[in-house]
Design an enzyme around this catalytic site. Structure first.
Site, mmCIF file in Angstrom:
data_model
loop_
_atom_site.group_PDB
_atom_site.id
_atom_site.type_symbol
_atom_site.label_atom_id
_atom_site.label_comp_id
_atom_site.label_asym_id
_atom_site.label_seq_id
_atom_site.Cartn_x
_atom_site.Cartn_y
_atom_site.Cartn_z
ATOM 1 C CG ASP A 1 -30.164 -4.084 -14.758
ATOM 2 O OD1 ASP A 1 -31.541 -3.719 -14.234
ATOM 3 O OD2 ASP A 1 -29.533 -4.986 -13.117
ATOM 4 N NE ARG A 2 -26.167 5.025 -16.774
ATOM 5 C CZ ARG A 2 -24.574 4.856 -17.187
ATOM 6 N NH1 ARG A 2 -23.851 3.492 -17.029
ATOM 7 N NH2 ARG A 2 -24.012 5.716 -17.568
#
Length: 297
Positions: A134-135
């Site tokens: 995830d970012r």
């Protein structure tokens, strides 16, 4: 790129069936046939219908992949943890997406790796992401440097032979946290949000195992291994037991303890090398923001 195999069976076998046993798909065979590759048996050019006999040496030549023409370049340096001719492992910073999206076509790890391949003048420049993060999750991220390596790693992913371990900082109902435990609760989409997930009886099975590394009120550091791969699984599960991740505003995490993103870090990768069969294990220390909190007195 060349790969050579020894045929050891006593009974004859067609090249195409032998290569299938080596993990070479129909798609890759078509690429070899139509895009400049080749097949040799004992250094003589042959096709997939050639019949092999014991001790034959089969060599495949896979054509170079060039590059994604539409993938933009980001010249930001990458931190390389491991690299050989088949695989690349990097330490992804928090705040950087793994791959581009429609409205964010640049600034991702894929863009940065493409620029690195270009600088190195690698013949294969297509970006093959094996494990995403995830970012706002930091840590180890695995790329395959050509399509054959990607296909072989995908098999290991499907067979759950790629082990990813995480560390997280959590806060909340820490008195209920065991030294070692498992959260086994199904996860479904939260229909009130396009992104959010929730624990729900109607969801898909999800299992998260954890080990308590350090408890220092009001936070704790935990080691985590996923046994399933649901979206936001770690974040959802720890929120569900009343211990959301620090900085994880979406799932109720505290925002006042020095972390302004979900305090989640991929700290270890384990897998078998797709070509050497060597058991590979890589560790990555906590990102600085998490380390600052985790080592505080």
């Amino acid at each position: 790129m060349k790969f050579t195999y020894q045929y050891t069976k006593t009974e004859p076998q067609l090249v195409k069936y032998f290569l299938k046993e080596q993990g070479i798909s129909k798609g890759l065979l078509a690429k070899i046939k139509f895009q400049g590759g080749n097949i040799f048996v004992n250094q003589e050019e042959q096709n997939v219908l050639f019949s092999l006999k014991q001790h034959d040496r089969v060599t495949i030549v896979i054509p170079d992949e060039g590059e994604h023409e539409t993938l933009l370049l980001d010249e930001t340096p990458i931190e390389i943890v491991f690299e050989d001719e088949h695989l690349l492992i990097v330490n992804k910073p928090a705040g950087v997406s793994s791959i581009p999206a429609q409205y964010h076509p640049n600034g991702t790890m894929a863009n940065r790796v493409k620029a690195y391949y270009r600088r190195q003048q690698y013949p294969n420049q297509v970006i093959h992401v094996v494990t995403r993060l995830d970012r706002d999750t930091s840590g180890l991220m695995l790329f395959a440097k050509h399509g054959f390596a990607h296909a072989k790693m995908d098999v290991q992913l499907r067979e759950k032979k790629v082990i990813k371990k995480y560390q997280a900082l959590i806060a909340g109902e820490l008195s209920n946290l065991a030294d070692h435990g498992e959260i086994d609760q199904p996860i479904a989409r939260d229909l009130t949000s396009l992104l959010k997930r929730k624990v729900s009886p109607e969801g898909k099975p999800a299992r998260t195992e954890y080990w308590l590394l350090r408890r220092k009120s009001p936070w704790a550091l935990v080691d985590i291994q996923l046994h399933t791969g649901r979206t936001h699984q770690i974040r959802v599960h720890f929120s569900a037991i009343g211990c959301p991740l620090l900085g994880d505003e979406m799932y109720g995490g505290r925002m006042d303890l020095g972390i302004d993103r979900q305090a989640l870090h991929c700290c270890q990768l384990q897998f078998q090398h797709p070509f050497t069969q060597e058991n590979m294990a890589f560790d990555c220390p906590l990102a600085q923001d998490m380390a600052t909190v985790a080592t505080s007195n």
